[in-house]
Design a protein around this motif. Structure first.
Motif, short mmCIF file in Angstrom:
data_model
loop_
_atom_site.label_atom_id
_atom_site.label_comp_id
_atom_site.label_asym_id
_atom_site.label_seq_id
_atom_site.Cartn_x
_atom_site.Cartn_y
_atom_site.Cartn_z
N GLN A 86 -22.32 -16.36 37.62
CA GLN A 86 -21.08 -15.90 38.24
C GLN A 86 -21.17 -14.42 38.61
O GLN A 86 -21.62 -13.61 37.80
N PRO A 87 -20.73 -14.08 39.82
CA PRO A 87 -20.71 -12.65 40.19
C PRO A 87 -19.47 -11.98 39.58
O PRO A 87 -18.47 -12.63 39.30
N ALA A 88 -19.56 -10.69 39.35
CA ALA A 88 -18.43 -9.92 38.84
C ALA A 88 -18.61 -8.46 39.21
O ALA A 88 -19.72 -8.02 39.52
N GLY A 89 -17.52 -7.75 39.19
CA GLY A 89 -17.57 -6.32 39.46
C GLY A 89 -16.40 -5.63 38.80
O GLY A 89 -15.39 -6.26 38.48
N TYR A 90 -16.57 -4.32 38.55
CA TYR A 90 -15.46 -3.56 37.99
C TYR A 90 -15.53 -2.11 38.43
O TYR A 90 -16.58 -1.60 38.81
N VAL A 91 -14.39 -1.48 38.40
CA VAL A 91 -14.26 -0.04 38.53
C VAL A 91 -13.37 0.43 37.39
O VAL A 91 -12.52 -0.33 36.92
N ALA A 92 -13.61 1.62 36.89
CA ALA A 92 -12.79 2.14 35.80
C ALA A 92 -12.78 3.66 35.87
O ALA A 92 -13.67 4.28 36.44
N ILE A 93 -11.76 4.21 35.27
CA ILE A 93 -11.67 5.65 35.10
C ILE A 93 -11.15 5.89 33.70
O ILE A 93 -10.21 5.23 33.26
N ASP A 94 -11.85 6.75 32.96
CA ASP A 94 -11.32 7.11 31.66
C ASP A 94 -11.45 8.60 31.42
O ASP A 94 -12.32 9.27 31.97
N GLN A 95 -10.50 9.11 30.63
CA GLN A 95 -10.38 10.53 30.34
C GLN A 95 -10.92 10.80 28.95
O GLN A 95 -10.36 10.32 27.97
N PHE A 96 -12.04 11.55 28.87
CA PHE A 96 -12.62 11.93 27.58
C PHE A 96 -11.98 13.23 27.11
O PHE A 96 -11.77 14.15 27.89
N SER A 97 -11.71 13.29 25.81
CA SER A 97 -11.20 14.51 25.19
C SER A 97 -11.89 14.68 23.85
O SER A 97 -11.91 13.75 23.05
N GLY A 98 -12.47 15.83 23.63
CA GLY A 98 -13.19 16.08 22.38
C GLY A 98 -14.17 17.21 22.55
O GLY A 98 -13.83 18.27 23.08
N SER A 99 -15.44 16.96 22.17
CA SER A 99 -16.47 17.98 22.34
C SER A 99 -17.78 17.33 22.75
O SER A 99 -18.03 16.16 22.45
N VAL A 100 -18.58 18.09 23.46
CA VAL A 100 -19.93 17.69 23.86
C VAL A 100 -20.86 18.78 23.35
O VAL A 100 -20.72 19.95 23.73
N ASP A 101 -21.76 18.39 22.47
CA ASP A 101 -22.68 19.35 21.85
C ASP A 101 -21.94 20.59 21.35
O ASP A 101 -22.38 21.73 21.53
N GLY A 102 -20.78 20.36 20.72
CA GLY A 102 -20.01 21.44 20.12
C GLY A 102 -19.10 22.20 21.06
O GLY A 102 -18.37 23.09 20.62
N LYS A 103 -19.09 21.87 22.35
CA LYS A 103 -18.22 22.56 23.32
C LYS A 103 -16.96 21.71 23.52
O LYS A 103 -17.04 20.59 24.01
N ALA A 104 -15.80 22.25 23.19
CA ALA A 104 -14.54 21.51 23.25
C ALA A 104 -13.97 21.46 24.66
O ALA A 104 -14.02 22.44 25.39
N GLY A 105 -13.42 20.30 25.02
CA GLY A 105 -12.79 20.13 26.32
C GLY A 105 -12.70 18.66 26.67
O GLY A 105 -12.68 17.80 25.80
N GLY A 106 -12.66 18.39 27.95
CA GLY A 106 -12.56 17.01 28.41
C GLY A 106 -13.02 16.89 29.85
O GLY A 106 -13.31 17.89 30.51
N PHE A 107 -13.07 15.63 30.32
CA PHE A 107 -13.44 15.34 31.71
C PHE A 107 -13.17 13.87 31.99
O PHE A 107 -12.95 13.07 31.08
N LEU A 108 -13.20 13.54 33.28
CA LEU A 108 -13.02 12.15 33.71
C LEU A 108 -14.37 11.49 33.91
O LEU A 108 -15.29 12.09 34.47
N LEU A 109 -14.49 10.23 33.48
CA LEU A 109 -15.66 9.40 33.77
C LEU A 109 -15.24 8.33 34.77
O LEU A 109 -14.25 7.63 34.57
#
Length: 163
Positions: A86-109
């Motif tokens: 069966q074929p399938a597809g998706y799109v999504a957007i999520d908002q990350f909030s926290g830290s990346v390698d100790g740097k605090a903040g967020g961004f959209l994926l």
């Protein structure tokens, strides 16, 4: 060289210099790796139209551990049923909030994924341009997902503006 080309060349030079001046220096590519848990909550579903695929909207809640520590929430829109043949597809957007390698903040994926009838898949997840906040302002990159033994693993390949 004709007069017209000389004029265009003179106009292009300042534009090139302005563009180079506006492009911030970037840090080398970094990789934040780890695991995440995901919870999907159905929000809406629609039966397949004649000859088509069923559609759905899902709420997404994620918890990240490792190089990324924090949470993300978002929405996924999907069509089809992700099963063999069966074929399938998706799109999504999520908002990350926290830290990346100790740097605090967020961004959209931003996600885009497909599965064909033969089972082949294609997935692209990127950090939305200019969506970084806090110490992650200006972050760019991509997000790879691997699932082994039911465990979701990630590799966030990213750069930040040089300070």
């Amino acid at each position: 060289m004709s007069r017209r080309w000389l004029l265009l060349a003179r106009l292009a030079l300042p534009i090139t210099l302005i563009a180079a001046a506006q492009s911030p220096e970037r840090t080398p590519m970094h990789h934040a790796t780890g695991t995440f848990e995901v919870k999907m909550t159905p929000e809406a579903q629609a039966d397949a139209p004649t000859g088509g695929l069923p559609t759905s909207r899902m709420g997404i809640a994620k918890t990240f551990n490792g190089g990324m520590n924090g949470t993300a929430s978002g929405t996924m829109l999907a069509a089809g049923t992700p099963k063999p043949g069966q074929p399938a597809g998706y799109v999504a957007i999520d908002q990350f909030s926290g830290s990346v390698d100790g740097k605090a903040g967020g961004f959209l994926l931003l996600h885009r994924g497909t599965i064909d009838k033969a089972g082949g898949s294609d997935l692209s997840v990127i950090i939305a341009p200019d969506s970084g906040t806090g110490a992650l302002e200006g972050i760019t990159g991509s997000f790879a997902i691997k699932i082994e033994g039911g465990v979701h693993q990630y590799d966030l390949a990213y750069t930040l503006p040089a300070k």
